[in-house]
Each structure stands twice: as structure tokens, then as C-alpha cells.
Design a protein around this motif. Structure first.
Motif, short mmCIF file in Angstrom:
data_model
loop_
_atom_site.label_atom_id
_atom_site.label_comp_id
_atom_site.label_asym_id
_atom_site.label_seq_id
_atom_site.Cartn_x
_atom_site.Cartn_y
_atom_site.Cartn_z
N TYR A 1 -45.64 33.98 -55.47
CA TYR A 1 -44.56 33.03 -55.21
C TYR A 1 -44.40 32.84 -53.70
CZ TYR A 1 -43.13 33.92 -60.06
OH TYR A 1 -43.10 34.03 -61.43
N THR A 2 -43.86 31.70 -53.32
CA THR A 2 -43.49 31.49 -51.92
C THR A 2 -42.00 31.18 -51.86
OG1 THR A 2 -44.01 29.11 -51.99
CG2 THR A 2 -45.77 30.63 -51.26
N VAL A 3 -41.39 31.62 -50.78
CA VAL A 3 -39.96 31.40 -50.58
C VAL A 3 -39.75 30.90 -49.15
CG1 VAL A 3 -37.67 32.45 -50.49
CG2 VAL A 3 -39.31 33.19 -52.23
N GLU A 4 -39.05 29.79 -49.01
CA GLU A 4 -38.73 29.28 -47.68
C GLU A 4 -37.39 29.85 -47.21
OE1 GLU A 4 -38.20 25.09 -45.18
OE2 GLU A 4 -38.28 25.05 -47.37
N VAL A 5 -37.42 30.44 -46.03
CA VAL A 5 -36.21 31.01 -45.43
C VAL A 5 -35.93 30.27 -44.13
CG1 VAL A 5 -35.08 33.08 -44.58
CG2 VAL A 5 -36.76 33.26 -46.43
N THR A 6 -34.73 29.73 -43.99
CA THR A 6 -34.33 29.06 -42.76
C THR A 6 -33.42 30.00 -41.98
OG1 THR A 6 -34.43 26.90 -43.85
CG2 THR A 6 -33.22 27.03 -41.77
N GLU B 1 -30.56 30.85 -44.55
CA GLU B 1 -30.49 30.20 -45.86
C GLU B 1 -31.81 30.45 -46.57
OE1 GLU B 1 -29.88 26.16 -44.80
OE2 GLU B 1 -27.80 26.45 -44.12
N VAL B 2 -31.73 30.70 -47.86
CA VAL B 2 -32.93 31.02 -48.63
C VAL B 2 -33.06 30.05 -49.80
CG1 VAL B 2 -34.19 32.81 -49.87
CG2 VAL B 2 -32.64 33.45 -48.00
N ALA B 3 -34.21 29.39 -49.88
CA ALA B 3 -34.43 28.42 -50.94
C ALA B 3 -34.95 29.11 -52.20
CB ALA B 3 -35.44 27.37 -50.47
N GLU B 4 -35.03 28.36 -53.28
CA GLU B 4 -35.58 28.90 -54.52
C GLU B 4 -37.08 29.15 -54.36
OE1 GLU B 4 -34.74 26.39 -57.80
OE2 GLU B 4 -32.56 26.62 -57.65
N ALA B 5 -37.58 30.10 -55.10
CA ALA B 5 -39.01 30.43 -55.03
C ALA B 5 -39.84 29.37 -55.72
CB ALA B 5 -39.25 31.79 -55.68
#
Length: 223
Positions: free
Chosen positions: A120-125, A109-113
Motif C-alpha cells: 500500500y502507499t499512503v500520502e502524508v502532507t 495530514e494523512v490520506a487514505e491508503a
């Protein structure tokens, strides 16, 4: 060559990502969508979102998925000592089919940047597939059986005669692939892992994810 159980280390030596440097410099675009498009491109063969965001050709985009699967097939061959995959077309094709089957189960799952200064940072689960442990005991038992058979001369001049060695390796590979194929339907997932990746601007003003960050994501797809 004597077979032995190997600790499964399923990680690509380098990222397959090749288009991030071509990403346009548009702050309004969600770079979370960009990261997801890269994973979808490599692991699902989905090109549409990627091509909307990246200046690339459809032909090149369509090459990422088969290249990714071939790279993972190589990793599996090395890990399970499937040396026949490099010599026998049927074994290689069976390995590639298995690889695609395994990775059709990837979950992420990929969250918004989130903008942070000039990057930018992006959280990836990621939900790592628990694949190796399913078959470890059965594979180890067969490796013991195979080693005894080669030691007893059941495969002729295994290790010294090229034809006898290849014939034995094909038998070994077919058995291991059969064990692995049965385990695909039993895949479960480990606890989710959250990773933060950075989307940074290069000297030409294009934003992209680094090879190191992308490869780190791949390290948590399977265990």
C-alpha cells in the motif's frame, strides 16, 4: 567550550517506531489510519487508535510519547550546545518542557491508503515548523556575548575547572532556553511537503511502515 551558531538540523537518527511489525494482516483496514495513529502516538500521546490497530500493550504504547520527546530534547541540546542539560536536572526538565511545547504545534495530514500490488502507499502532507530562523540572530548575539565573557574570565576557570565550567554552562543554557521559549508562540509553517510512504508485508505476513520511511516523515516536522 566556545559557542557558535549551528545550522539547525532537527532530525532523529533513527525512527522511534517499534510496533509496526506487529500490525495485523488485514487488507480491509485503512493503512492511512495506521500511519496517522503512529504520528499521533509519538507526537500527541494519543494511544487509542494505535491500540485498536496494533497488537501492543497500553503500557508500551504510553511509553512512545515520552521517549519521542526525550529523543527530540537530546537533538535540541546537541544543536544548541546545551551541555548543562546532561548535568543539571533543572536545565534538563526545562528543556524537556520546551520540547513538548514546541512539538505540540506539529501539523500533518494523512490520506487514505492506496493498494498497489502486494503493498500500500499512503500520502502524508507535513507542514514544517519554521522554528530555527525565529531566534537565529538573538542566539548568535548571545553566543558572542558568552564567548567574550568566558574569554575575559568572568566565569572563572571555564574550560579547565569542572565547577566553573558547569556553572557557566547552566547560565548559558538558561539564557538559550529563555530565547527559545519566547519563540514558540511565534511559530509559523513552511510550505507543505507531500511524502509517499509504503506499507509493506514482512515475512510473517504483517504489514508495516519501514523505519526509513517513518524517519523521513519526522525530518519534515520542523526546520
Amino acid at each position: 567550550m566556545k559557542k557558535c551558531i549551528v545550522l539547525l538540523v532537527l532530525a532523529l537518527a533513527a525512527s522511534l517506531l517499534g510496533a509496526c511489525d506487529s500490525y495485523s494482516n488485514r487488507d480491509a483496514v485503512d493503512y492511512g489510519t495506521y500511519v496517522k495513529s503512529l504520528l499521533d502516538l509519538d507526537y500527541k500521546g494519543i494511544t487509542d487508535q494505535y491500540l485498536e490497530l496494533v497488537d501492543d500493550t497500553k503500557e508500551n504504547a504510553e511509553s512512545f510519547y515520552p521517549n519521542c520527546m526525550e529523543s527530540w530534547a537530546y537533538v535540541l541540546a546537541e544543536n544548541y550546545q546545551l551541555y548543562a542539560a546532561g548535568e543539571d536536572e533543572e536545565v534538563y526538565n526545562a528543556l524537556l518542557t520546551l520540547t513538548k511545547d514546541i512539538f505540540s504545534h506539529v501539523k500533518y495530514e494523512v490520506a487514505e491508503a492506496v493498494k498497489s500490488g502486494d503493498y500500500y502507499t499512503v500520502e502524508v502532507t507535513l507542514y514544517p515548523m519554521r522554528f530555527a530562523e525565529i531566534t537565529e540572530d538573538e542566539i548568535q548575539a548571545y553566543q558572542t556575548e558568552f564567548n567574550s565573557a568566558t574569554g575575559a574570565g568572568e566565569f572563572g576557570e571555564y574550560g579547565s575547572d569542572e565547577a566553573d565550567t558547569l556553572a557557566a554552562e547552566i547560565v548559558y543554557a538558561e539564557k538559550i532556553l529563555g530565547i527559545l521559549e519566547k519563540s514558540v508562540s511565534q511559530i509559523e509553517y513552511a510550505d507543505p511537503v507531500s511524502k509517499i510512504v509504503k506499507i509493506t508485508k514482512d515475512e510473517d505476513g504483517f504489514y508495516g511502515i519501514s523505519d526509513a520511511d517513518y524517519a523521513d516523515l519526522e525530518n519534515y516536522l520542523i526546520q
